[in-house]
Design an enzyme around this catalytic site. Structure first.
Site, PDB file in Angstrom:
ATOM      1  N   GLU A 215       0.848  -1.203   0.000  1.00  0.00           N
ATOM      2  CA  GLU A 215       0.000   0.000   0.000  1.00  0.00           C
ATOM      3  C   GLU A 215       0.882   1.251   0.000  1.00  0.00           C
ATOM      4  O   GLU A 215       0.778   2.114   0.886  1.00  0.00           O
ATOM      5  CB  GLU A 215      -0.998  -0.027   1.169  1.00  0.00           C
ATOM      6  CG  GLU A 215      -1.937  -1.226   1.067  1.00  0.00           C
ATOM      7  CD  GLU A 215      -3.178  -1.176   1.954  1.00  0.00           C
ATOM      8  OE1 GLU A 215      -3.269  -0.317   2.850  1.00  0.00           O
ATOM      9  OE2 GLU A 215      -4.081  -2.018   1.734  1.00  0.00           O
ATOM     10  N   GLU A 350      -4.771  -8.960  -0.656  1.00  0.00           N
ATOM     11  CA  GLU A 350      -5.618  -8.701   0.520  1.00  0.00           C
ATOM     12  C   GLU A 350      -7.055  -8.576   0.039  1.00  0.00           C
ATOM     13  O   GLU A 350      -7.353  -7.733  -0.809  1.00  0.00           O
ATOM     14  CB  GLU A 350      -5.186  -7.413   1.251  1.00  0.00           C
ATOM     15  CG  GLU A 350      -3.821  -7.530   1.910  1.00  0.00           C
ATOM     16  CD  GLU A 350      -3.431  -6.318   2.754  1.00  0.00           C
ATOM     17  OE1 GLU A 350      -4.344  -5.620   3.254  1.00  0.00           O
ATOM     18  OE2 GLU A 350      -2.225  -6.071   2.903  1.00  0.00           O
TER      19      GLU A 350
HETATM   20  O1  AHR Z   1      -5.126  -6.370   6.629  1.00  0.00           O
HETATM   21  C1  AHR Z   1      -5.082  -5.254   7.466  1.00  0.00           C
HETATM   22  C2  AHR Z   1      -4.448  -4.055   6.779  1.00  0.00           C
HETATM   23  O2  AHR Z   1      -5.258  -3.651   5.723  1.00  0.00           O
HETATM   24  C3  AHR Z   1      -3.112  -4.282   6.133  1.00  0.00           C
HETATM   25  O3  AHR Z   1      -2.059  -4.151   7.012  1.00  0.00           O
HETATM   26  C4  AHR Z   1      -3.053  -3.203   5.104  1.00  0.00           C
HETATM   27  O4  AHR Z   1      -2.252  -3.559   3.996  1.00  0.00           O
HETATM   28  C5  AHR Z   1      -4.505  -2.977   4.731  1.00  0.00           C
HETATM   29  O5  AHR Z   1      -4.837  -1.654   4.730  1.00  0.00           O
END
Ligand code: AHR
Length: 551
Positions: A215, A350
């Site tokens: 991110e 994710e």
């Molecule tokens: O999964 C939780 C968080 O969500 C992670 O650390 C981040 O990459 C995302 O914003």
């Protein structure tokens, strides 16, 4: 008009067109699924069935890592029940150590004798969610008991390949080279190989998958796409390979943001063109929640509840989660404007529903939440989307494995339970490495009232694949009330035998707990074969897996 009348008037008419040439469909069915065995859509990468683990809340400490002296059954300090279960689902790849944590992590802190590893402040210490912690445990002050060696052991015990996320925000590129060196330099070669051997790991770990930041538009450095592209070039140029086919995964957009992708790819491919065969992955993060009904402006506190929801929330979440398909398509289109041969594939590292706090099992579980049958449907429809886009998505890791967000397991002290998501991964494992097949689903939309306005959602959806003479079909039925009588036909093959496993629950809020671990678990569903067609009544609110043996 009721549901069945609707079908007779519209879907049956549609079926005449889209299914002409098929075995005779029986008039009584609600829905039809046609699988085209001669129309492959690409090999389904086993890696899309991966998991994500971060140093956050109860994922590592208390979830995976219990310590070697724990009374909880463990192997080398790693919860034994967890790795046993991961083997059952053939987990192919595990991502670590973050997440946002990755860009604050110095891998050097986590190697060497455990007693001399430093304690550091965990990235999530600043998160408002961490304020509710009563004790300043490893969730706040990172003890580094679990580092690279322990993660590699965890992967080995689980049968998974490691996928490491490197720190781009707060460590220099040289540190990235050195982490690759620690992991991959041959026994007896470098000083770092000797340190690895001293810890009991003479053979290299041969880590292939490397995320370059996380991110990077946000917690990973607040870069502009151009700044991140410049960092990406530096971090990934002339990294030592040690004979390993390194794969670099760039930090992609937040959800469907196309501007980030356009500008990064423009910078990488045109100014001047960067040609690195190891750049093969572009990550996408996509979390879904039910804030979309114009009721909330701040997604974090206002997002829906994991357990308190009605059927409209159920449909809304499934609809919101289905957006992943368009995101994949749009990202792919933009990437192809620069990377015309599509060397770079999508890595959805994710994903999953994200609810407000309140259902976590323990205060230490930052972003912990209960997992219901609703989440199982979201997970299933997401995996089906990846399967349908097999040529575009090369890897995916569910966020996260245990005690956080879309977990497969919940654990606290010596209690451990598999959530409905675990069973989805168990059922869908049959797709791993199979040839994806085109399949058409024809079912009436589910219709519902959404704050006084009509809303609708697709009636059935899923994916199909083939391995030898076994065709696997997975299907999500989102309808909270009605079973769907479904006929299934194979084009280009005949059905010799078939069986079905279904994950369903009478209650849309059903979930497993330490006291009731089997409240949601798969059971067999009766199917029949007549006139070359497979028929089944697919229960409401369910995920089904059909195993079809071709003649
Ligand atoms: O999964 C939780 C968080 O969500 C992670 O650390 C981040 O990459 C995302 O914003």
């Amino acid at each position: 008009m009721d549901r069945r009348d609707f079908l007779k008037s519209s879907a049956m008419a549609g079926a005449m067109i889209s299914f002409s040439g098929t075995k005779a469909w029986a008039k009584s069915s609600d829905a039809r699924i046609e699988i085209f065995t001669q129309e492959p859509v690409g090999e389904i990468s086993p890696n899309i069935y991966g998991q994500f683990t971060e140093h956050i809340g109860g994922v590592i400490y208390g979830g995976i890592w219990v310590g070697e002296n724990s009374k909880i059954p463990n192997r080398y300090g790693i919860r034994a029940e967890l790795t046993d279960k991961l083997k059952q689902i053939h987990v192919p790849v595990i991502r670590w150590p973050g997440g946002c944590f990755a860009d604050s992590y110095d891998w050097m802190d986590g190697i060497g004798p455990v007693a001399s590893r430093p304690t550091r402040t965990n990235f999530w210490e600043v998160d408002p969610d961490a304020k509710r912690l009563h004790e300043k445990g490893p969730q706040i002050f990172e003890s580094n008991q679990f580092g690279t060696n322990e993660f590699m052991r965890f992967c080995k015990l689980s049968g998974a390949k490691p996928y490491l996320a490197a720190n781009v925000r707060s460590l220099p590129a040289l540190s990235f080279d050195r982490w690759v060196e620690y992991c991959n330099s041959p026994a007896g070669s470098t000083t770092l190989a000797a340190r690895r051997a001293a810890a009991g790991f003479p053979a290299p770990f041969d880590v292939k998958y490397w995320g370059v930041g996380n991110e990077s538009w946000g917690c990973g450095g607040n870069f502009t796409p151009e700044e991140y592209a410049s960092a990406f070039r530096r971090y990934t140029t002339w990294v030592p390979h040690y004979g390993v086919d390194l794969q670099f995964i760039g930090s992609g957009p937040n959800g469907g943001n196309l501007d980030w992708t356009h500008r990064f790819f423009d910078e990488i491919y045109s100014k001047p063109a960067y040609n690195n065969a190891s750049f093969t992955g572009w990550s996408v993060h996509f979390y879904s929640s039910v804030t979309t009904r114009n009721k909330a402006t701040d997604w974090k506190p206002e997002k829906g509840d994991a357990l308190q929801f009605d059927s409209v929330d159920w449909y809304e979440l499934l609809r919101e989660s289905s957006r992943i398909e368009q995101i994949i398509q749009d990202q792919w289109t933009v990437m192809g404007q620069y990377d015309v041969t599509h060397r770079v594939k999508l890595v959805v590292d994710e994903y999953g529903p994200w609810y407000r706090e309140g259902t976590e099992l323990d205060p230490t579980h930052i972003f912990g939440q209960q997992i219901t049958i609703r989440d199982a449907l979201v997970t299933a429809l997401t995996l089906d989307t990846f399967n349908r886009n097999a040529e575009k998505v090369s890897m995916a890791t569910n966020a996260q494995l245990i005690n956080c967000l879309n977990a497969l397991f919940l654990a606290h002290e010596d209690h451990f339970v598999a959530t409905p998501n675990f069973y989805v991964f168990a059922m869908y494992a049959a797709h791993q490495g199979a040839q994806g097949l085109r399949a058409e689903f024809s079912a009436p939309d589910v219709e519902f009232m959404r704050d006084g306005q009509p809303g609708h959602l697709w009636g059935l959806n899923g994916s199909a694949s083939r391995k030898g003479n076994v065709v696997t079909l997975t299907v999500v039925n989102p309808d909270v009330a009605n079973p769907t009588d479904t006929q299934i036909a194979l084009q280009g093959a005949s059905i010799a035998k078939a069986s079905c496993t279904v994950l369903a629950a009478g209650d849309i809020h059903a979930h497993n707990t330490f006291d009731r671990p089997n409240a949601v678990k798969p059971v067999s569903l009766g199917v029949s074969i007549h006139g070359g067609l497979l028929t089944a009544s697919i229960p409401p609110g369910s995920v089904s897996k059909f195993e079809i043996i071709t003649g």
